[in-house]
Every structure is written in structure tokens, then in C-alpha cells.
Write a protein that holds these residues in place. Structure first.
Motif, PDB file in Angstrom:
ATOM      1  N   TYR A 111       2.989  -3.884   2.136  1.00 60.30           N
ATOM      2  CA  TYR A 111       1.759  -3.366   1.522  1.00 60.30           C
ATOM      3  C   TYR A 111       1.223  -4.422   0.565  1.00 60.30           C
ATOM      4  O   TYR A 111       1.952  -4.867  -0.325  1.00 60.30           O
ATOM      5  CB  TYR A 111       2.120  -2.074   0.786  1.00 60.30           C
ATOM      6  CG  TYR A 111       1.064  -1.505  -0.122  1.00 60.30           C
ATOM      7  CD1 TYR A 111      -0.222  -1.265   0.350  1.00 60.30           C
ATOM      8  CD2 TYR A 111       1.353  -1.176  -1.446  1.00 60.30           C
ATOM      9  CE1 TYR A 111      -1.194  -0.719  -0.481  1.00 60.30           C
ATOM     10  CE2 TYR A 111       0.394  -0.626  -2.278  1.00 60.30           C
ATOM     11  CZ  TYR A 111      -0.875  -0.400  -1.796  1.00 60.30           C
ATOM     12  OH  TYR A 111      -1.826   0.130  -2.617  1.00 60.30           O
ATOM     13  N   ILE A 129      -0.407  -4.787   5.351  1.00 64.24           N
ATOM     14  CA  ILE A 129      -1.252  -3.601   5.264  1.00 64.24           C
ATOM     15  C   ILE A 129      -2.104  -3.732   3.995  1.00 64.24           C
ATOM     16  O   ILE A 129      -1.567  -3.752   2.879  1.00 64.24           O
ATOM     17  CB  ILE A 129      -0.394  -2.306   5.193  1.00 64.24           C
ATOM     18  CG1 ILE A 129       0.713  -2.296   6.280  1.00 64.24           C
ATOM     19  CG2 ILE A 129      -1.260  -1.065   5.280  1.00 64.24           C
ATOM     20  CD1 ILE A 129       0.233  -2.202   7.691  1.00 64.24           C
ATOM     21  N   ALA A 174      -2.735   3.242   2.587  1.00 63.24           N
ATOM     22  CA  ALA A 174      -2.111   1.984   3.020  1.00 63.24           C
ATOM     23  C   ALA A 174      -0.629   1.951   2.636  1.00 63.24           C
ATOM     24  O   ALA A 174       0.223   1.544   3.428  1.00 63.24           O
ATOM     25  CB  ALA A 174      -2.846   0.802   2.395  1.00 63.24           C
ATOM     26  N   PRO A 189      -5.442  -2.427   1.751  1.00 59.77           N
ATOM     27  CA  PRO A 189      -6.494  -1.414   1.555  1.00 59.77           C
ATOM     28  C   PRO A 189      -7.829  -2.050   1.190  1.00 59.77           C
ATOM     29  O   PRO A 189      -7.855  -3.124   0.567  1.00 59.77           O
ATOM     30  CB  PRO A 189      -5.964  -0.610   0.363  1.00 59.77           C
ATOM     31  CG  PRO A 189      -5.094  -1.559  -0.399  1.00 59.77           C
ATOM     32  CD  PRO A 189      -4.535  -2.550   0.588  1.00 59.77           C
ATOM     33  N   ILE A 205      -7.139  -1.026   5.760  1.00 55.17           N
ATOM     34  CA  ILE A 205      -7.085   0.445   5.698  1.00 55.17           C
ATOM     35  C   ILE A 205      -8.203   1.003   4.820  1.00 55.17           C
ATOM     36  O   ILE A 205      -8.437   0.517   3.712  1.00 55.17           O
ATOM     37  CB  ILE A 205      -5.722   0.905   5.105  1.00 55.17           C
ATOM     38  CG1 ILE A 205      -4.530   0.297   5.869  1.00 55.17           C
ATOM     39  CG2 ILE A 205      -5.625   2.424   5.031  1.00 55.17           C
ATOM     40  CD1 ILE A 205      -4.391   0.717   7.307  1.00 55.17           C
TER      41      ILE A 205
END
Ligand SMILES: [Zn+2]
Length: 247
Positions: A158, A125, A147, A127, A206
Motif C-alpha cells: 500500500y 496499491i 486501497a 489511492p 484505487i
């Protein structure tokens, strides 16, 4: 149990309020009935690639003609809601009014909207990053908060530093398509000590709002060049049908 008990005690001291308008509600950070109904949630039917809503339902999975003519760099994109008044207020609360606590519930809605982007448990994930000068001014990256919440809700990894914004860029709104592309060209770089570990990896990018798409496109190109596997995008809100609402 303790967490629930502490939550109930807190609700007695500070009654929960609608995340958008501030009216009393039952659950903290949720929306009141009025704001819920005003939110322009994006649901089916939508283009299975771009996630943009169709105005009529043909009863089957469809790809929009513009995507067929000009396939995007990403594989799949999903958004919670159109960038109307309610979504805009929520994004502003998160971004400018120190309401980082909203990221959890907004992240939950993003997990639901982007469920088919989050099926690979090994996905990362990521950002959309802010430039360091913007990060200093704002102290946090709103895309990072979302995120982080999504990774927490889904048990995925993350990766806030995978992409870095190495060049500060102008606001995209008001620029022509060509100018937007030039504006973000070379603005992002990959920060990965071992390139091989990105090979074939599903990346879920994200951001809070999808406006022109040029920034997301620039990020996707960097990831694609590094041989990422499936590239998905989940944004909280998305400008639909050329809505020209200021960010
Ligand atoms: Zn409300």
C-alpha cells in the motif's frame, strides 16, 4: 480462533446489520438479500480495457470501439458496480457517516472485480489522494481506506503517498470535458525519492467512484510520465451510461 469467538460474541451483543439499509443479516457488513439484488454488479461481458459493460455478449473478449479509437492512458480498469442507488449509499456510508469498517468488505469485492489487475505480487496499491485541506476536514481519505483493505487482502504494498494532490480542485460534475481536464491539470505530483523504483512497476490506482474519469486520467498521466509499467484502475462504483447521480 479467538478472533472468530470474539466476533460471535460481538454478534450476540450487536446483531449484524446490512451495510446498506441496516436490516438484520447473518454476517456483519454484508448486504441483505434485497440490497444485494438491487446492486448493479458489473460482470462479463465488458470491455477488456475499460471494464465498461456491453449490453450483449459476443462470446469472446472484446475491446469497445471508443477505446480502440481513443486509447486511454491506463491499461485496464475494473469496477464492482454501476453507481446506482445501492452503491451510492454504500459509498456515502463510508465517506460521510464514519463507516470506515465497510472498507474491508468493499475492498474484498474490489479484489474480486479487479482480479486480473492484481496478478503481479510486486504491484503497488495507490489511492487517488485528497488535497490536504479536504483531508483535514474529512480526517481520512476514503480511497485510502479501500486501497489499504485491498493491499491487506492481497498481501501487496500500500503506497498512500506516491501521489499527492498539490492543488485543490473543483467538483468535476457539471463541467465540460475541456474544463474537467483543465481543472485537474497539474493537480497531482509524484512523491518518490528514487524515480527508478517506479520504472516498470505495476501500479493499481484505487478510488471510490469513477465519475468523469478526468481525475483518474490526470493521475495516470503522472504515473505514465514516470515510466510506471502496467497501470490499472479499480474503483468501487462507476458512472455507467451517463447516469447523472450526485456524488
Ligand atoms: Zn439491505
Amino acid at each position: 480462533m479467538w478472533k472468530q469467538f470474539a466476533g460471535k460474541c460481538l454478534d450476540l451483543i450487536i446483531p449484524p446489520r446490512c451495510a446498506c439499509c441496516g436490516q438484520s443479516v447473518n454476517d456483519a457488513n454484508h448486504l441483505c438479500g434485497t440490497c444485494w439484488s438491487k446492486m448493479e454488479w458489473i460482470g462479463k461481458p465488458f470491455c477488456t480495457v475499460s471494464g465498461l459493460p456491453f449490453s450483449y455478449d459476443l462470446g469472446q473478449e472484446m475491446v469497445s470501439p471508443s477505446v480502440m479509437v481513443d486509447p486511454p492512458v491506463y491499461d485496464r480498469a475494473r469496477s464492482v458496480a454501476a453507481f446506482g442507488e445501492t452503491a451510492r449509499r454504500l459509498v456515502h456510508q463510508l465517506k460521510y457517516y464514519d463507516r470506515g469498517d465497510l472498507a474491508s468488505v468493499m475492498g474484498q469485492w474490489m479484489v474480486r472485480a479487479g482480479a486480473d489487475c492484481l496478478v503481479d505480487p510486486a504491484c503497488w496499491i495507490v489511492p487517488v489522494p485528497l488535497h490536504i485541506t479536504r483531508l483535514w476536514k474529512r480526517r481520512f481519505n476514503q480511497a485510502g481506506l479501500l486501497a489499504q483493505a485491498i493491499a491487506r487482502h492481497t498481501g501487496t504494498s500500500y503506497k498512500p503517498d506516491l501521489l499527492r494532490r498539490v492543488r485543490s480542485t473543483r467538483q468535476q460534475v457539471g463541467l465540460s470535458e475541456e474544463a474537467r481536464r483543465t481543472n485537474v491539470e497539474g493537480a497531482f505530483q509524484l512523491h518518490l525519492p528514487d524515480r527508478l523504483s517506479l520504472s516498470g512497476r505495476t501500479i493499481v490506482l484505487i478510488d471510490d467512484v469513477w465519475t468523469t474519469g478526468a481525475t483518474l486520467d490526470a493521475c495516470c498521466r503522472v504515473l505514465r510520465r514516470a515510466e510506471a509499467g502496467e497501470i490499472c484502475i479499480i474503483t468501487f462504483a462507476r458512472v455507467v451510461d451517463g447516469e447523472q447521480m450526485p456524488i
